[in-house]
Design an enzyme around this catalytic site. Sequence first.
Site, PDB file in Angstrom:
ATOM      1  N   ASP A  34      -1.954  -3.902   3.725  1.00 39.43           N
ATOM      2  CA  ASP A  34      -2.045  -4.122   5.146  1.00 39.43           C
ATOM      3  C   ASP A  34      -2.879  -5.409   5.727  1.00 39.43           C
ATOM      4  OD1 ASP A  34      -0.605  -2.164   5.534  1.00 39.43           O
ATOM      5  OD2 ASP A  34      -2.024  -0.564   5.817  1.00 39.43           O
ATOM      6  N   TYR A  36       2.454  -3.536  13.604  1.00 39.15           N
ATOM      7  CA  TYR A  36       1.451  -2.588  12.951  1.00 39.15           C
ATOM      8  C   TYR A  36       0.398  -1.885  13.955  1.00 39.15           C
ATOM      9  CZ  TYR A  36      -2.411  -2.345   9.690  1.00 39.15           C
ATOM     10  OH  TYR A  36      -3.500  -1.795   8.870  1.00 39.15           O
ATOM     11  N   GLU A  72       1.029  -1.096   0.039  1.00 39.77           N
ATOM     12  CA  GLU A  72      -0.152   0.048   0.042  1.00 39.77           C
ATOM     13  C   GLU A  72       0.780   1.130  -0.140  1.00 39.77           C
ATOM     14  OE1 GLU A  72      -3.387   0.582   2.722  1.00 39.77           O
ATOM     15  OE2 GLU A  72      -3.287  -1.856   2.863  1.00 39.77           O
TER      16      GLU A  72
END
Length: 703
Positions: free
Chosen positions: A90, A316, A8
């Site tokens: 993601d 994350y 991304e």
Amino acid sequence: MDKLLIIESPNKIKTLNKYLGKEYEIIATIGHIRDLNQYGMGFDKDFEPNWVIPTIKKNPNNKNEVSKKEIVDNLKKQASKAKEIYIATDPDREGEAIAWHVYEVLDNKDQKKCKRITFNEITESAILESFNHKRDIDINWVQSQFARRIIDRLIGFKLSKLLKTKLKADSAGRVQSVALKFIEDREKEIANFVSENWWTIDTVLEDKNVLILKEINPNLSDIKISDKKFSPSGIDFADELSAKKVADSLNKKFVVKAIEEPTFYSLNPKTPYKTSTLQQDAINKLGWNSKKTTLIAQHLYEGIEVDGSQIALISYPRTDSLRLSDTFLKNAFPFIEKEFGKEYVGKYELKTNKKEDANTQDAHEAIRPIDPYLTPQKLKNKIGKDEFDLYQLIYNRTLASLMAPAKFKKVTIKFDNNGCEFYTFSRECLFMGFKKLYADFEEDEQTHLIDLSQYPIGKSINSKSIETKKHETSPPQRYTQATLIGDLEKAGVGRPSTYSSMANVALERGYARIEKKAYVMNEIGKIVAEQLEKYFPNVINKDFTKKMEEHLDEIANGNEEWKDWLKKFAPIFEEDVKKAYNVMEKVEDEKVGRACPVCGRDLVYKRAKKGGSKFIGCSGYPECKHLEPLEKPEVIKQKCPECGSDLLKRKSRKQQTFIGCSSYPKCNYILGDKIYEKFIKENPDKPLPKKSEIENLKTKKKS
């Protein structure tokens, strides 16, 4: 090129290249590559989406900007050359949907090369391991995201159009309207709050130890105790007369009655961060807002330069999970033992309950540092201050969660005064445990040592003061961004990807403002909240949003068909919208009381779309675009060096003062307030600099 990796964010490319080498071509989608068609609803009557590649006007000042069409064309071009294609967007439902869109835009022959991989941290081991778990795209996750996107479009589109037509408000949506309702409900609680009073007896000994009243002499009659427990300890009196009666019965001498056997207890560390708790701590402890926290956390995750090398520092940052990976634990426990000692090593327990677990989606890991050996001290002055501050917060919280509990010893000392019993206590920290690392951030248990040898049984100690004190309950506090996020999560409303937008959108729409770090509703915000609550009580509430998240979870788990739920919801909602159009009163612009100097029509009060600030505008807009500020700007002595018109002191949307030409937009001369003040101080008799000369002044100021 043999292998193509699609991600991304372009910010990850430098870090990933370091681990994967030249056999991989890495390209970024830069977020979504397709969206619902902006013309109309973007889906048909059966809720089949109409996905299009969005066309956005390019910024002429940004030569490096690429359109979504250019990104898609490049994706297809590179995919046709590759033998293997890995889509590593993601690791959440939104990322899964982006992966599906990438897959869908590719040619059939290239789709056969595609595999989905995910990683929770950008490290060599995690990246390489992800290729051992390649899989197909999870269509259930994708459809769950479709359902979220479509219901948000349906509610947002219909409500925004209604509010613009009826209330002249900017917009409304499912997420922002629920957050707005929370803020408005709190305002109502404050407005309707009725305070209650209670009284206490506050006693301080000559040695400055504070005593707490525990029991009243049973011979004292007509003493009214409050039926509510206002204070965390001690006795609360219902009226002043009762408190004074007890206080008057006391003499100056307090006699040591007993010293109880010591009690020992432990204080456990807090769990590591998830998105909501990180947001709250960054707001409370660093003084940030939710947007900044999200941005800096993303930088730490994607990778920043340290000693000339690009490395990722945290896992994350959008997660509901409190889990820590086995790989991290294997490194963390030896580090704690080496750094602090074996006795400081704690136990790892995944602390959840059924209620929390039911609300947890896309559970990856808690937010944690990548490497426990990379301490904040090693990064001091090597990364930006903001990045350092947030990394230190995450690092200390995570490592502390794996350390041993702090241990305390508590001894209670009882006193007698005319049949009334008081107490105080001595508290000693026997073992710091996790507080050795986390003490800078947590002050929940204070050491309070008393020399017990000074308190033999029967000893009489004089009081310094005995006072009856009146207390009054306070109204609920207005929401801050931190407390709003906390309550949204408790209600099961928010999700990691929505906390920041929920906390910010009321501000961006001008429905609320921040004063002393707390939300205060603007007039238009109150109107919007009241009307939405009146006409859409079944949608704009926390229960609907919570149930919606449960439906989305069921779709993601493959237990519910995504279109079925939308087909049940849409007709009821659209009937409510239709009713609101017929019944909701239309808000008319308030007239100023004078005519527009340009066209002669009435001037009215208007609100800016961004920020909601009031201004005066012509009722004939858009034919007549005359605007005036609400407050008449100050005219300064100097004239405009470009056209000779009057110069005015104005304020920007961000309330920053500047000097601007009164002939705007014909003349767009602008001079910053600080440069203006400095210039007239140093050159009182000179004309102001022209536009071409202002840059030289700025350069001179910097040097």
